[in-house]
Design a protein around this motif. Structure first.
Motif, short mmCIF file in Angstrom:
data_model
loop_
_atom_site.label_atom_id
_atom_site.label_comp_id
_atom_site.label_asym_id
_atom_site.label_seq_id
_atom_site.Cartn_x
_atom_site.Cartn_y
_atom_site.Cartn_z
N PRO A 1 -2.92 7.68 -5.65
CA PRO A 1 -3.56 8.77 -4.79
C PRO A 1 -5.07 8.27 -3.67
O PRO A 1 -5.73 8.36 -2.50
N GLY B 1 -6.76 5.93 -3.66
CA GLY B 1 -6.97 4.76 -2.38
C GLY B 1 -7.68 3.67 -3.32
O GLY B 1 -8.09 2.47 -2.84
N GLN C 1 -5.38 0.00 -2.93
CA GLN C 1 -5.51 0.04 -1.53
C GLN C 1 -6.24 -0.83 -1.20
O GLN C 1 -6.87 -1.01 -0.21
N TYR D 1 0.78 -1.32 0.02
CA TYR D 1 -0.12 0.22 0.21
C TYR D 1 1.08 1.46 -0.27
O TYR D 1 0.97 2.34 -0.77
N GLU E 1 0.77 4.15 -3.41
CA GLU E 1 -0.42 5.21 -2.57
C GLU E 1 0.29 6.45 -4.22
O GLU E 1 -0.34 7.16 -4.07
#
Length: 408
Positions: free
Chosen positions: A236, A238, A241, A228, A232
């Protein structure tokens, strides 16, 4: 709330197939039309009794999977074959059909069309970060086997066993020897392209064979948190993730209480896939029960030796010479002679009293070689045979029959 599933209480099986033109065998990106036919609307998944159908990243791929955990593998060949027939019936008026094997033999991956409906933001995120116009994203069909565990103790046993067996799996399952219209030099080309498809962020795939991690806390810290953090800057919002980001050859899904094995190429018919899965499950049960070596020894086997054997196995499959005495000991091989992967599999099955019946799918695989070797034998040096060979493979899938080294 239902009781948690324990080791080998149930099984989740996923089979992926290409949709191709019935005449040319070129890929046809129409999985959404098939799902619409089955469900009455374009959706990503439709449940049809024991089996569910769903989309994949590429629009020319459709997945058939157990509709929830299955208590036994035994009836699954029949269930899957029935649904293969149903998909083909929907495809026939569209001039299309299903094609097995783990890679299309001449597809240009730059022409891939991604699933454009729900979940598209996830696929577009992958495309933006990794560029899905490559064989490792656009042109691969696999079998996934999901095995349950409950708690760290069971996870540690199962994860150790899966790590040990992983280098041996291409010996049975390799089915992707042709890429870009010619032999690639690998019997399992799918795994060769898969292992590098996330090279921009190496922590996603790592060495394919998972690290020796045996608790949820350690897995969270050493694998998930690193992945993650690494993605990232590229993601950005997510979107990616989540545990599905993990691209190792076996991934832990603590949210489901299962480990998913992902290194198996799809075969010519469900009976062949399930025969391989039966052999894998029986072997894993033996390892978990400490038939040959104690758990403490199993968990000490390092990743790099296993990964090196795996890399050779995706090239030579059943003919891979196994020199690592530590690995061989995990399967009760104590002879001075160093076996091929095919010889080790015969030894394992004999140890488990599972020598396959003559002419059964597993017997064909062990006697005539994995599907990749049979394909290469039939194609020979004349690549003009490719279309007829893969047309026969499509017929094997349709009829539920094995593809043989020699034509019938």
């Amino acid at each position: 709330m239902s009781d948690p599933l324990h080791l080998f209480d149930a099984f989740g099986v996923e089979l992926e197939y290409m949709i191709v033109d019935a005449e040319s065998l070129d890929v046809r990106p129409i999985a959404d039309l098939v799902l619409e036919k089955a469900a009455g609307e374009i959706i990503s998944e439709v449940e049809l009794g024991e089996i569910a159908w769903s989309n994949e990243l590429a629009l020319h791929v459709i997945e058939l999977k157990t509709n929830g955990p299955a208590a036994s593998l035994d009836p699954l060949p029949g269930f899957f074959q029935q649904h293969v027939k149903q998909v083909n019936e929907y495809l026939q008026p569209l001039g299309a059909r299903l094609l097995p094997t783990a890679m299309h033999p001449w597809m240009d991956p730059h022409a891939v069309k991604l699933w454009p409906h729900d979940y598209n933001p996830i696929y577009e995120a992958y495309n933006r970060i990794f560029d899905c116009r490559g064989h490792g994203w656009a042109n691969l069909q696999s079998v996934h086997l999901n095995l349950p565990f409950c708690g760290d103790e069971e996870f540690g046993r199962l994860h150790a066993a899966i790590r040990l067996i992983m280098p041996l799996l291409p010996a049975l399952a390799a089915s992707s020897p042709i890429c870009d219209g010619k032999p690639s030099g690998f019997l399992d080309t799918r795994m060769e392209v898969y292992r590098t498809n996330s090279r921009r962020i190496p922590s996603l795939t790592a060495a394919v064979v998972p690290e020796p991690i045996y608790t949820e806390g350690d897995y969270q810290r050493d694998i998930f948190e690193k992945m993650y953090a690494d993605i990232e800057p590229h993601d950005p919002e997510g979107i990616l993730q989540f545990p599905f980001l993990n691209a190792r050859g076996a991934i832990a899904r603590f949210d489901r209480g299962a480990i998913e094995i992902r290194v198996l190429d799809i075969q010519e018919c469900p009976a062949a896939d399930l025969a391989i899965l039966q052999a894998i499950v029986a072997t894993l049960q033996a390892i978990v029960s400490e038939k040959w070596t104690p758990l403490a020894e199993q968990q000490l086997v390092g990743t790099m030796p296993l990964s090196q054997i795996f890399l050779e196995s995706i090239r030579t499959a059943d003919a891979t010479h196994l020199e690592d005495a530590v690995l061989l000991r995990q399967f009760g091989w104590n002879a001075a002679h160093r076996p091929t992967a095919a010889e080790l599999w015969r030894h394992i099955l004999a140890e488990l009293n599972l020598t396959p019946a003559k002419e059964s799918p597993l017997d064909v695989i062990l006697t005539e070689g994995p599907l990749a070797r049979r394909i290469l034998h039939r194609v020979g040096h004349d690549l003009t045979h490719l279309k007829s060979v893969y047309g026969e493979l499509a017929e094997c899938l349709s009829q539920g029959t094995m593809f043989r080294r020699q034509p019938a």
